[in-house]
Design a protein around this motif. Structure first.
Motif, PDB file in Angstrom:
ATOM      1  N   GLY A  78      45.141  42.044  42.726  1.00  0.00           N
ATOM      2  CA  GLY A  78      45.940  42.567  43.822  1.00  0.00           C
ATOM      3  C   GLY A  78      47.217  43.253  43.405  1.00  0.00           C
ATOM      4  N   ASP A  79      47.527  43.223  42.113  1.00  0.00           N
ATOM      5  CA  ASP A  79      48.740  43.905  41.673  1.00  0.00           C
ATOM      6  C   ASP A  79      48.545  45.411  41.777  1.00  0.00           C
ATOM      7  OD1 ASP A  79      51.445  43.495  40.145  1.00  0.00           O
ATOM      8  OD2 ASP A  79      50.426  45.130  39.103  1.00  0.00           O
ATOM      9  N   SER A  80      49.646  46.111  41.976  1.00  0.00           N
ATOM     10  CA  SER A  80      49.560  47.565  42.132  1.00  0.00           C
ATOM     11  C   SER A  80      49.007  48.238  40.888  1.00  0.00           C
ATOM     12  CB  SER A  80      50.942  48.143  42.465  1.00  0.00           C
ATOM     13  OG  SER A  80      51.893  47.767  41.496  1.00  0.00           O
ATOM     14  N   THR A  81      49.196  47.625  39.710  1.00  0.00           N
ATOM     15  CA  THR A  81      48.646  48.216  38.487  1.00  0.00           C
ATOM     16  C   THR A  81      47.119  48.171  38.505  1.00  0.00           C
ATOM     17  OG1 THR A  81      48.900  46.072  37.356  1.00  0.00           O
ATOM     18  CG2 THR A  81      50.668  47.687  37.082  1.00  0.00           C
ATOM     19  N   GLN A  82      46.565  47.119  39.083  1.00  0.00           N
ATOM     20  CA  GLN A  82      45.108  47.017  39.199  1.00  0.00           C
ATOM     21  C   GLN A  82      44.574  48.024  40.211  1.00  0.00           C
ATOM     22  OE1 GLN A  82      43.454  43.698  41.334  1.00  0.00           O
ATOM     23  NE2 GLN A  82      41.643  43.614  40.026  1.00  0.00           N
ATOM     24  N   LEU A  83      45.187  48.065  41.385  1.00  0.00           N
ATOM     25  CA  LEU A  83      44.673  48.946  42.432  1.00  0.00           C
ATOM     26  C   LEU A  83      44.900  50.417  42.099  1.00  0.00           C
ATOM     27  CD1 LEU A  83      45.529  46.924  45.648  1.00  0.00           C
ATOM     28  CD2 LEU A  83      43.369  47.117  44.433  1.00  0.00           C
ATOM     29  N   ALA A  84      45.981  50.730  41.401  1.00  0.00           N
ATOM     30  CA  ALA A  84      46.203  52.116  40.987  1.00  0.00           C
ATOM     31  C   ALA A  84      45.118  52.550  40.003  1.00  0.00           C
ATOM     32  CB  ALA A  84      47.584  52.262  40.345  1.00  0.00           C
ATOM     33  N   SER A  85      44.694  51.635  39.136  1.00  0.00           N
ATOM     34  CA  SER A  85      43.627  51.945  38.169  1.00  0.00           C
ATOM     35  C   SER A  85      42.285  52.104  38.869  1.00  0.00           C
ATOM     36  CB  SER A  85      43.539  50.829  37.115  1.00  0.00           C
ATOM     37  OG  SER A  85      44.757  50.686  36.423  1.00  0.00           O
ATOM     38  N   GLU A  86      42.022  51.229  39.852  1.00  0.00           N
ATOM     39  CA  GLU A  86      40.761  51.324  40.584  1.00  0.00           C
ATOM     40  C   GLU A  86      40.726  52.565  41.477  1.00  0.00           C
ATOM     41  OE1 GLU A  86      38.070  49.733  40.185  1.00  0.00           O
ATOM     42  OE2 GLU A  86      38.785  48.138  38.850  1.00  0.00           O
ATOM     43  N   LEU A  87      41.878  52.944  42.009  1.00  0.00           N
ATOM     44  CA  LEU A  87      41.929  54.166  42.812  1.00  0.00           C
ATOM     45  C   LEU A  87      41.608  55.375  41.938  1.00  0.00           C
ATOM     46  CD1 LEU A  87      42.566  55.568  45.512  1.00  0.00           C
ATOM     47  CD2 LEU A  87      44.953  55.724  44.766  1.00  0.00           C
ATOM     48  N   LEU A  88      42.105  55.377  40.711  1.00  0.00           N
ATOM     49  CA  LEU A  88      41.786  56.465  39.782  1.00  0.00           C
ATOM     50  C   LEU A  88      40.284  56.521  39.541  1.00  0.00           C
ATOM     51  CD1 LEU A  88      42.692  58.708  37.828  1.00  0.00           C
ATOM     52  CD2 LEU A  88      42.920  56.942  36.057  1.00  0.00           C
ATOM     53  N   SER A  89      39.676  55.366  39.369  1.00  0.00           N
ATOM     54  CA  SER A  89      38.215  55.326  39.172  1.00  0.00           C
ATOM     55  C   SER A  89      37.489  55.928  40.365  1.00  0.00           C
ATOM     56  CB  SER A  89      37.754  53.881  38.964  1.00  0.00           C
ATOM     57  OG  SER A  89      38.231  53.358  37.753  1.00  0.00           O
ATOM     58  N   ASN A  90      37.934  55.575  41.578  1.00  0.00           N
ATOM     59  CA  ASN A  90      37.293  56.082  42.795  1.00  0.00           C
ATOM     60  C   ASN A  90      37.433  57.590  42.913  1.00  0.00           C
ATOM     61  OD1 ASN A  90      36.732  53.432  43.426  1.00  0.00           O
ATOM     62  ND2 ASN A  90      38.372  53.240  44.936  1.00  0.00           N
ATOM     63  N   VAL A  91      38.648  58.066  42.719  1.00  0.00           N
ATOM     64  CA  VAL A  91      38.935  59.494  42.894  1.00  0.00           C
ATOM     65  C   VAL A  91      38.241  60.339  41.828  1.00  0.00           C
ATOM     66  CG1 VAL A  91      40.767  61.240  42.853  1.00  0.00           C
ATOM     67  CG2 VAL A  91      41.132  59.080  44.062  1.00  0.00           C
ATOM     68  N   ALA A  92      38.224  59.811  40.592  1.00  0.00           N
ATOM     69  CA  ALA A  92      37.661  60.580  39.478  1.00  0.00           C
ATOM     70  C   ALA A  92      36.148  60.394  39.328  1.00  0.00           C
ATOM     71  CB  ALA A  92      38.350  60.184  38.177  1.00  0.00           C
ATOM     72  N   GLY A  93      35.594  59.391  39.999  1.00  0.00           N
ATOM     73  CA  GLY A  93      34.166  59.144  39.866  1.00  0.00           C
ATOM     74  C   GLY A  93      33.791  58.557  38.524  1.00  0.00           C
ATOM     75  N   ILE A  94      34.640  57.646  38.025  1.00  0.00           N
ATOM     76  CA  ILE A  94      34.366  57.018  36.735  1.00  0.00           C
ATOM     77  C   ILE A  94      34.223  55.510  36.928  1.00  0.00           C
ATOM     78  CG2 ILE A  94      35.549  58.802  35.403  1.00  0.00           C
ATOM     79  CD1 ILE A  94      37.989  56.980  35.226  1.00  0.00           C
ATOM     80  N   LYS A  95      33.724  54.832  35.900  1.00  0.00           N
ATOM     81  CA  LYS A  95      33.558  53.382  35.938  1.00  0.00           C
ATOM     82  C   LYS A  95      34.281  52.780  34.747  1.00  0.00           C
ATOM     83  CE  LYS A  95      32.007  49.338  37.148  1.00  0.00           C
ATOM     84  NZ  LYS A  95      32.570  48.636  38.328  1.00  0.00           N
ATOM     85  N   MET A  96      35.357  52.008  35.042  1.00  0.00           N
ATOM     86  CA  MET A  96      36.094  51.320  33.981  1.00  0.00           C
ATOM     87  C   MET A  96      35.988  49.817  34.189  1.00  0.00           C
ATOM     88  SD  MET A  96      39.578  53.591  33.499  1.00  0.00           S
ATOM     89  CE  MET A  96      40.201  53.309  35.177  1.00  0.00           C
ATOM     90  N   VAL A  97      36.238  49.069  33.145  1.00  0.00           N
ATOM     91  CA  VAL A  97      36.221  47.614  33.211  1.00  0.00           C
ATOM     92  C   VAL A  97      37.660  47.106  33.237  1.00  0.00           C
ATOM     93  CG1 VAL A  97      35.545  45.484  32.055  1.00  0.00           C
ATOM     94  CG2 VAL A  97      34.040  47.493  31.966  1.00  0.00           C
TER      95      VAL A  97
END
Length: 325
Positions: free
Chosen positions: A165-184
Motif C-alpha cells: 500500500g505504500d506509494s512506492t509500490q503503487l507508483a511502480s504498479e501503475l507504471l506496469s499498467n500504463v506501460a504494459g509490462i510485468k514486473m515482480v
C-alpha cells in the motif's frame, strides 16, 4: 388560556436557547484558537511526514498565537492516527498532517473511516517528485530502453517498495499498467532497505523520492527519469517518464492538512490562509527544498479533489495488481 401561555413560554425559551447556542459557537469561532492545537501525524517520528509537520507546526504556533503540538500516532499504514482525527471533535483543535498515503492505504485495505467523507480538507502543503532508479549494470540506460527491456523479459525485472500500500509500490504498479509490462514486486519495511538492496544489485529498480536518496549512496545510482510533468530544475539532464517514453504517466508525492468532518468554515478558511502564508515564506521553501520537496499550497476544494482522484486511481491500480487485502 394558561396552557397556551405556557406553550408560548416554552417555545420562546427553546428558541432563546438555540440562539444562545448559536451565539456561543460563533463566539468560539471568532476567538479561535484559545488553547493548544494537536496535529496528529499518523507515522513514527523521523520520516518526511514528521519532519515537515514539525516545521509547519512551529510556524503555525507563532502565527496563530497558540501552541501547535505534533502527536505521532503511527500504525496500520497511517490508519491509526487518521482514525483518531476522524473521530475527534470538529472544534478546530485536532488536525491531521498526512501524505498521499491516506489514499494509497485506503486502496489496499478496508479502513475504519471513509477517507472522502471523514475529513475536512484544509490545504495541501508540499509535493515532491518520484525518481526511477536502476542498479549499476542494468542493461537499460534510458527509460524507453527500460520499458522495452521489461516488455521483452516479462516477469524478469524486479522492483523494491516500502511495503504493501505504500506509494512506492503503487507508483511502480501503475507504471506496469500504463506501460504494459510485468514486473515482480519485492516489499520491504521502509524504502531504506530496498535502496540498500538496489545498491547491492539484488533489485533492478525502485521508484522513490529524492528526499529518501539525498546524501546516501543510492543518489549515485543511474537516474532514468522523474515521474513529474516537467523536468526537475535541480536535475536538468534527467528527463521525465512522459518525455522519454510518451506514456501518460505522472505521479508525485504530496502532503496536506485535514480536520474532522464538520469543521466550521471560518476555522477551515483561517487555517488555510495561515498555511498558505507560511508555505509562501522563502525560509519555509528553502526548508522544503532541503527535504527534497517544494511548496504546493491549495484551496480546501483542490485538496479534496486531489484526494478523490487519488483514491480512484490507486484503488484501480491495486485491483489490477491484485494487491488488495
Amino acid at each position: 388560556m394558561f396552557r397556551r401561555q405556557f406553550h408560548v413560554l416554552v417555545a420562546a425559551l427553546v428558541a432563546g436557547g438555540g440562539l444562545l447556542a448559536t451565539g456561543a459557537v460563533v463566539h468560539a469561532e471568532a476567538h479561535w484558537p484559545s488553547k493548544p492545537i494537536r496535529m496528529i501525524v499518523p507515522f513514527a517520528p523521523g520520516g518526511s511526514n514528521d519532519v515537515i509537520a514539525r516545521k509547519l507546526a512551529q510556524r503555525l504556533s507563532t502565527t496563530l498565537g497558540e501552541s501547535v503540538v505534533v502527536d505521532n500516532r503511527g500504525g496500520g499504514g497511517s490508519t491509526v492516527g487518521s482514525n483518531l482525527v476522524a473521530n475527534a471533535s470538529a472544534d478546530g483543535y485536532t488536525f491531521l498532517f498526512v501524505s498521499g498515503s491516506i489514499a494509497t492505504t485506503a486502496a489496499v485495505q478496508k479502513t475504519p473511516y471513509d477517507p472522502l467523507k471523514a475529513f475536512t480538507a484544509i490545504s495541501r502543503v508540499a509535493s515532491a517528485p518520484f525518481v526511477v532508479l536502476t542498479r549499476e549494470g542494468f542493461p537499460a540506460k534510458t527509460m524507453k530502453e527500460f520499458i522495452d527491456y521489461a516488455k521483452a523479459n516479462p516477469g524478469k525485472v524486479n522492483y523494491g517498495s516500502a511495503g504493501l500500500g505504500d506509494s512506492t509500490q503503487l507508483a511502480s504498479e501503475l507504471l506496469s499498467n500504463v506501460a504494459g509490462i510485468k514486473m515482480v514486486g519485492v516489499g520491504y519495511k521502509g524504502i531504506s532497505p530496498a535502496q540498500m538492496d538496489l545498491i547491492a544489485g539484488r533489485l533492478d529498480m525502485i521508484i522513490t523520492t529524492v528526499a529518501s536518496i539525498r546524501g546516501t549512496p543510492t543518489e549515485k545510482l543511474p537516474m532514468l527519469a522523474f515521474t513529474t510533468a516537467k523536468r526537475e530544475p535541480e536535475y536538468p539532464n534527467v528527463p521525465t517518464v512522459r518525455e522519454s517514453t510518451g506514456l501518460d504517466y505522472v505521479v508525485d508525492v504530496w502532503w496536506g492538512v485535514f480536520a474532522p468532518q464538520g469543521l466550521p468554515a471560518a476555522i477551515r478558511d483561517r487555517m488555510n490562509r495561515e498555511i498558505g502564508a507560511i508555505v509562501a515564506e522563502p525560509e519555509f521553501a528553502t526548508f522544503l527544498k532541503s527535504a527534497g520537496a517544494a511548496p504546493a499550497p491549495s484551496t480546501p476544494q483542490a485538496l479534496q479533489d486531489q484526494l478523490a482522484t487519488d483514491v480512484v486511481r490507486w484503488t484501480d491500480t491495486a485491483k489490477r495488481a491484485g494487491i488488495q487485502q
